[in-house]
Design a protein around this motif. Structure first.
Motif, PDB file in Angstrom:
ATOM      1  N   TRP A 213     -53.671  77.629 -50.750  1.00 42.30           N
ATOM      2  CA  TRP A 213     -52.711  76.619 -50.293  1.00 42.30           C
ATOM      3  C   TRP A 213     -52.703  76.440 -48.785  1.00 42.30           C
ATOM      4  CZ3 TRP A 213     -48.823  78.019 -46.952  1.00 42.30           C
ATOM      5  CH2 TRP A 213     -48.531  79.390 -46.849  1.00 42.30           C
ATOM      6  N   PHE A 214     -52.819  77.538 -48.039  1.00 43.33           N
ATOM      7  CA  PHE A 214     -52.746  77.428 -46.586  1.00 43.33           C
ATOM      8  C   PHE A 214     -54.007  76.806 -45.996  1.00 43.33           C
ATOM      9  CE2 PHE A 214     -54.021  81.736 -47.775  1.00 43.33           C
ATOM     10  CZ  PHE A 214     -55.207  81.907 -47.074  1.00 43.33           C
ATOM     11  N   GLU A 215     -55.147  76.920 -46.700  1.00 48.98           N
ATOM     12  CA  GLU A 215     -56.363  76.259 -46.245  1.00 48.98           C
ATOM     13  C   GLU A 215     -56.288  74.758 -46.485  1.00 48.98           C
ATOM     14  OE1 GLU A 215     -59.988  79.257 -46.852  1.00 48.98           O
ATOM     15  OE2 GLU A 215     -58.797  79.010 -48.690  1.00 48.98           O
ATOM     16  N   ILE A 216     -55.462  74.353 -47.435  1.00 45.71           N
ATOM     17  CA  ILE A 216     -55.304  72.930 -47.726  1.00 45.71           C
ATOM     18  C   ILE A 216     -54.445  72.254 -46.671  1.00 45.71           C
ATOM     19  CG2 ILE A 216     -54.449  71.266 -49.437  1.00 45.71           C
ATOM     20  CD1 ILE A 216     -54.996  73.431 -51.574  1.00 45.71           C
ATOM     21  N   ILE A 217     -53.378  72.915 -46.244  1.00 45.36           N
ATOM     22  CA  ILE A 217     -52.486  72.293 -45.254  1.00 45.36           C
ATOM     23  C   ILE A 217     -52.932  72.570 -43.816  1.00 45.36           C
ATOM     24  CG2 ILE A 217     -50.527  72.370 -46.825  1.00 45.36           C
ATOM     25  CD1 ILE A 217     -49.422  74.710 -45.141  1.00 45.36           C
TER      26      ILE A 217
ATOM     27  N   VAL B 127     -58.363  76.118 -40.728  1.00 40.22           N
ATOM     28  CA  VAL B 127     -58.473  77.448 -41.330  1.00 40.22           C
ATOM     29  C   VAL B 127     -59.526  77.451 -42.438  1.00 40.22           C
ATOM     30  CG1 VAL B 127     -57.220  79.218 -42.622  1.00 40.22           C
ATOM     31  CG2 VAL B 127     -56.112  78.058 -40.710  1.00 40.22           C
ATOM     32  N   LYS B 128     -59.645  76.339 -43.125  1.00 48.48           N
ATOM     33  CA  LYS B 128     -60.638  76.227 -44.198  1.00 48.48           C
ATOM     34  C   LYS B 128     -62.058  76.465 -43.680  1.00 48.48           C
ATOM     35  CE  LYS B 128     -60.070  72.752 -46.977  1.00 48.48           C
ATOM     36  NZ  LYS B 128     -60.102  71.370 -47.537  1.00 48.48           N
ATOM     37  N   GLU B 129     -62.282  76.149 -42.412  1.00 47.25           N
ATOM     38  CA  GLU B 129     -63.634  76.205 -41.860  1.00 47.25           C
ATOM     39  C   GLU B 129     -63.972  77.524 -41.175  1.00 47.25           C
ATOM     40  OE1 GLU B 129     -65.531  73.755 -42.659  1.00 47.25           O
ATOM     41  OE2 GLU B 129     -63.845  72.645 -43.528  1.00 47.25           O
ATOM     42  N   ILE B 130     -63.045  78.455 -41.081  1.00 46.38           N
ATOM     43  CA  ILE B 130     -63.343  79.690 -40.344  1.00 46.38           C
ATOM     44  C   ILE B 130     -64.320  80.552 -41.135  1.00 46.38           C
ATOM     45  CG2 ILE B 130     -61.089  79.678 -39.206  1.00 46.38           C
ATOM     46  CD1 ILE B 130     -60.184  81.889 -41.058  1.00 46.38           C
TER      47      ILE B 130
ATOM     48  N   GLY C 113     -56.451  78.576 -35.720  1.00 47.92           N
ATOM     49  CA  GLY C 113     -55.019  78.414 -35.954  1.00 47.92           C
ATOM     50  C   GLY C 113     -54.458  79.351 -36.995  1.00 47.92           C
ATOM     51  N   ALA C 114     -55.281  80.286 -37.490  1.00 46.28           N
ATOM     52  CA  ALA C 114     -54.832  81.202 -38.547  1.00 46.28           C
ATOM     53  C   ALA C 114     -53.885  82.267 -38.037  1.00 46.28           C
ATOM     54  CB  ALA C 114     -56.040  81.859 -39.215  1.00 46.28           C
TER      55      ALA C 114
ATOM     56  N   ARG D 291     -55.605  91.449 -38.379  1.00 46.60           N
ATOM     57  CA  ARG D 291     -55.527  89.989 -38.435  1.00 46.60           C
ATOM     58  C   ARG D 291     -56.927  89.431 -38.220  1.00 46.60           C
ATOM     59  NH1 ARG D 291     -50.242  89.293 -34.452  1.00 46.60           N
ATOM     60  NH2 ARG D 291     -49.047  91.013 -35.375  1.00 46.60           N
ATOM     61  N   THR D 292     -57.706  89.428 -39.279  1.00 50.20           N
ATOM     62  CA  THR D 292     -59.097  89.005 -39.181  1.00 50.20           C
ATOM     63  C   THR D 292     -59.368  87.809 -40.083  1.00 50.20           C
ATOM     64  OG1 THR D 292     -59.779  90.500 -40.963  1.00 50.20           O
ATOM     65  CG2 THR D 292     -59.846  91.365 -38.701  1.00 50.20           C
ATOM     66  N   ASN D 293     -60.484  87.135 -39.802  1.00 47.50           N
ATOM     67  CA  ASN D 293     -60.869  85.991 -40.626  1.00 47.50           C
ATOM     68  C   ASN D 293     -61.087  86.404 -42.072  1.00 47.50           C
ATOM     69  OD1 ASN D 293     -60.812  84.036 -38.582  1.00 47.50           O
ATOM     70  ND2 ASN D 293     -62.918  84.463 -37.958  1.00 47.50           N
ATOM     71  N   SER D 294     -61.655  87.587 -42.281  1.00 45.76           N
ATOM     72  CA  SER D 294     -61.934  88.034 -43.648  1.00 45.76           C
ATOM     73  C   SER D 294     -60.643  88.234 -44.433  1.00 45.76           C
ATOM     74  CB  SER D 294     -62.762  89.318 -43.641  1.00 45.76           C
ATOM     75  OG  SER D 294     -62.071  90.364 -42.983  1.00 45.76           O
ATOM     76  N   ARG D 295     -59.608  88.722 -43.790  1.00 40.60           N
ATOM     77  CA  ARG D 295     -58.330  88.901 -44.485  1.00 40.60           C
ATOM     78  C   ARG D 295     -57.700  87.552 -44.813  1.00 40.60           C
ATOM     79  NH1 ARG D 295     -56.515  93.850 -45.099  1.00 40.60           N
ATOM     80  NH2 ARG D 295     -54.403  93.129 -45.523  1.00 40.60           N
TER      81      ARG D 295
END
Length: 268
Positions: free
Chosen positions: A86-90, A94-97, A107-108, A120-124
């Motif tokens: 859901w958070f990648e949709i709004i 973030v969807k592209e990281i 912006g994550a 607080r990493t991209n993988s998490r």
């Protein structure tokens, strides 16, 4: 002359007793100030957490302003079988990281509460281990076409939404959760959705992070904290934590004892 100088030097010095008194006073002042500083630090983290939720709320508004008619589902499978949360949709950036262990980008950062003790990493982010869970039970729905999800909305004991609610259709929007601080499992890892209308740590639950409180973004956009009755995660599920349903969820003859913020009111 030398005698006078030595006498003057002794007159302006400190004795050991005087030094110990000064050190004791300084130590007492530090002891008095440390709790206040710690309290101020906790308050600052609480304010930062609520700011994160307000920014998430703004992202929902931007998503609607961009032409969306419904809230995003908890998960959606795009072409090629890629599953987005859901958070990648709004938050399209973030969807592209990338899915790596570098610090969260795109912006994550707003997806992590400062009180969370996890990285607080991209993988998490990509695995859904963020600090704020989505109320897909009664607002976002669970993707109807995703394998294994049908029992959520077919089982009358749960009555989860199969499809997202339309924007503007949630009655009692000031009393219905949209996003809240969320944890999962016994290690209380961050998680992206609370998956039950009752206490079930193995599937994502509301989480206490600020003393006895859990911060919440409500459907109408305001942000507040709710207080656990006993300071634990389970205490957030007591009806005294935030009140009681103003309507009957399961139909005639079945009372509702869960807090009122869980479920989108039924029409009629």
């Amino acid at each position: 002359m030398l005698h006078e100088f030595r006498r003057y030097s002794r007159s302006i010095g400190f004795t050991i007793v005087e030094l110990l008194v000064v050190i004791g006073v300084i130590a007492a002042l530090i002891a008095m100030l440390l709790p206040a500083l710690a309290k101020a630090q906790r308050a600052a983290k609480d304010i930062s957490c609520q700011s994160n939720l307000r920014q998430i709320g703004q992202a929902f508004m931007d998503y609607q302003a961009g032409g969306a008619r419904q809230y995003p589902p908890r998960d959606v499978t795009a072409n090629g079988g890629v599953k987005y949360k859901w958070f990648e949709i709004i938050l399209p950036r973030v969807k592209e990281i990338p899915n790596d262990n570098t610090p969260a980008t795109g912006g994550a950062g707003i997806l992590f509460c400062p009180e969370s003790g996890f990285d607080r990493t991209n993988s998490r982010v990509k695995t859904g281990n963020i600090s704020y869970g989505y109320n897909f039970v009664s607002v976002g729905g669970i993707e109807r076409t995703f394998p294994g999800n049908s029992w959520f909305y077919n089982d009358p004991a749960y009555r989860y939404l199969a499809d997202p609610a339309a924007f503007g259709t949630v009655r009692y929007s000031h009393e219905t959760m949209l996003v809240a601080e969320c944890v999962i499992n016994t290690n209380r890892a961050d998680w992206y959705s609370f998956n039950r209308i009752h206490y079930d740590p193995g599937n994502g639950i509301l989480g206490v992070r600020h003393g006895r409180r859990c911060n919440v973004l409500w459907v109408d956009g305001h942000v507040t904290g709710i207080e656990s009755v006993d300071g634990t995660d389970r205490g957030l599920y007591d009806k005294k934590a935030a009140g009681q349903f103003p309507y009957n969820l399961f139909g005639p003859g079945r009372s509702v004892t869960y807090p009122f913020f869980w479920v989108r009111p039924l029409d009629g």
